[in-house]
Enzyme design. Sequence first.
Site, PDB file in Angstrom:
ATOM      1  N   ASP A  96      40.593  34.450  28.106  1.00 39.18           N
ATOM      2  CA  ASP A  96      40.527  33.403  29.088  1.00 39.18           C
ATOM      3  C   ASP A  96      39.179  32.294  29.124  1.00 39.18           C
ATOM      4  O   ASP A  96      39.603  30.901  28.862  1.00 39.18           O
ATOM      5  CB  ASP A  96      40.526  33.708  30.759  1.00 39.18           C
ATOM      6  CG  ASP A  96      39.655  34.481  31.297  1.00 39.18           C
ATOM      7  OD1 ASP A  96      39.229  35.620  30.529  1.00 39.18           O
ATOM      8  OD2 ASP A  96      39.426  34.840  32.319  1.00 39.18           O
ATOM      9  N   ALA A 108      39.593  48.562  40.728  1.00 31.14           N
ATOM     10  CA  ALA A 108      40.068  48.868  39.852  1.00 31.14           C
ATOM     11  C   ALA A 108      40.672  48.007  38.778  1.00 31.14           C
ATOM     12  O   ALA A 108      41.278  48.365  37.833  1.00 31.14           O
ATOM     13  CB  ALA A 108      41.552  49.360  40.735  1.00 31.14           C
ATOM     14  N   SER A 165      41.693  42.569  40.131  1.00 38.70           N
ATOM     15  CA  SER A 165      41.292  41.217  40.757  1.00 38.70           C
ATOM     16  C   SER A 165      41.021  41.441  41.898  1.00 38.70           C
ATOM     17  O   SER A 165      41.920  40.655  42.786  1.00 38.70           O
ATOM     18  CB  SER A 165      42.839  39.996  40.656  1.00 38.70           C
ATOM     19  OG  SER A 165      41.666  39.436  40.264  1.00 38.70           O
ATOM     20  N   ASP A 187      42.881  35.005  36.574  1.00 39.70           N
ATOM     21  CA  ASP A 187      42.468  36.409  37.442  1.00 39.70           C
ATOM     22  C   ASP A 187      42.743  35.263  39.096  1.00 39.70           C
ATOM     23  O   ASP A 187      43.785  35.118  39.587  1.00 39.70           O
ATOM     24  CB  ASP A 187      41.148  37.345  38.271  1.00 39.70           C
ATOM     25  CG  ASP A 187      41.474  37.935  37.105  1.00 39.70           C
ATOM     26  OD1 ASP A 187      42.163  38.361  36.468  1.00 39.70           O
ATOM     27  OD2 ASP A 187      40.128  38.444  37.069  1.00 39.70           O
ATOM     28  N   TYR A 233      30.155  42.064  30.817  1.00 35.35           N
ATOM     29  CA  TYR A 233      30.875  41.032  30.386  1.00 35.35           C
ATOM     30  C   TYR A 233      30.648  39.896  30.096  1.00 35.35           C
ATOM     31  O   TYR A 233      31.110  39.249  29.629  1.00 35.35           O
ATOM     32  CB  TYR A 233      31.856  41.060  31.962  1.00 35.35           C
ATOM     33  CG  TYR A 233      33.116  39.898  31.754  1.00 35.35           C
ATOM     34  CD1 TYR A 233      34.746  40.920  32.306  1.00 35.35           C
ATOM     35  CD2 TYR A 233      33.240  38.738  31.976  1.00 35.35           C
ATOM     36  CE1 TYR A 233      35.533  39.652  32.203  1.00 35.35           C
ATOM     37  CE2 TYR A 233      33.789  37.958  32.245  1.00 35.35           C
ATOM     38  CZ  TYR A 233      35.187  38.645  32.246  1.00 35.35           C
ATOM     39  OH  TYR A 233      35.628  37.112  32.214  1.00 35.35           O
TER      40      TYR A 233
END
Length: 392
Positions: free
Chosen positions: A37, A127, A130, A182, A234
């Site tokens: 994305d 988890a 989102s 998300d 990330y």
Amino acid sequence: MNPADRAAALFADEHGGAPSAVWSAPGRVNLIGEHTDYNDGFVLPFALPHRTAVAVRPRPDRLLSVATLGSDGRLHRASPVNIDELSPGNPTGWVAYPAGVAWALRDAGFPLEGADLIIVGEVPTGAGLSSSHALECAVALALLDTAHQAPGEPNAPSLGDIARLVQRAENDFAGAPTGLLDQTASLACTAEHALFFDVRSGDSEQIPFDPRGVGLELLVIDTRVKHSHSESGYGQRRHGCERAAELLGLKALRDVAIGDLAATLPKLPEELRPLVRHVATENDRVLTTVDELRVGRYAEIGPLLNASHASLRDDYRVSSPELDLAVDSALAAGALGARMTGGGFGGSAIALVPVDHRPGIERAIRDAFDGRHLAAPRSFTAVPSAGAGRDR
């Protein structure tokens, strides 16, 4: 009691009257299209039935009062903060997520006066499903409601505009360098469909996705290894992609076609080549998955899920031993395909499984974790569900 009803009841107890509205937004599973994305690529998420609800009532003093129902069953209250004084770093902690949304809306010129918010969520936190974006999307819709600019009202922003505002809150206020996957999934998905979203163009298409109709289920395996976009690698991966695109003279890695990899990769430093290879091949896997689903070939997406996981593990290097164990044990027990989902470094995996085999596959995964002396994973069947909306 569902989150919306619980939020409304808690609001009445806390503030001595009913909220003016309750909005909720779901978590999501990304079927395929990971770390594409923010590279202007393609994604294919769907919404979960798990939701976060926000009960809201406007107040005239420009204060934002936020409380959330914790996992301990208690209401956790943040100190009220003046909307005019919101800025990155003020406030911090969990309240930065709803406060960041108010900050983004204020800076975009929406006429916020102040609000009381009560938040109740059932999306598992940490988890990879989102949970933070479900919260932020629900808060955005609730605050827009107080400004009389919620979806369906005159002069309301589009869902795409709301997604970008939530992205700004997440990136610039909460400090998590996420893309648009998300937020868009939480706002725009529909029941029994996956959302084929082209991040660059903003175009989207609802792809029918009902695996139970062909005797399959999509199993979500929460490894219970918590992850955080703001604290994991990330941002490092995203920076590497941006650097590679710059060195190649491209707007984004979306512009590297899979057929161009042999000629493109030697132009880059060694450490950037795996990132580029993942993005190009993952975009191609999304397009192929969409083609298969359009003609109802569900089983044929299994190898694509497997290839996605291998790429995320070996090229993008965002998997974890627990995610690999969940994927490998699911496949060994009869899953048609499996991969990690979400940003990685923990969180959840998904597996496409025959309905009749699901209990045995779940048992095999639990046994594998027990054999490594790991905490037992949690699993559930993902049902493609509706996106965000007003509950009352």
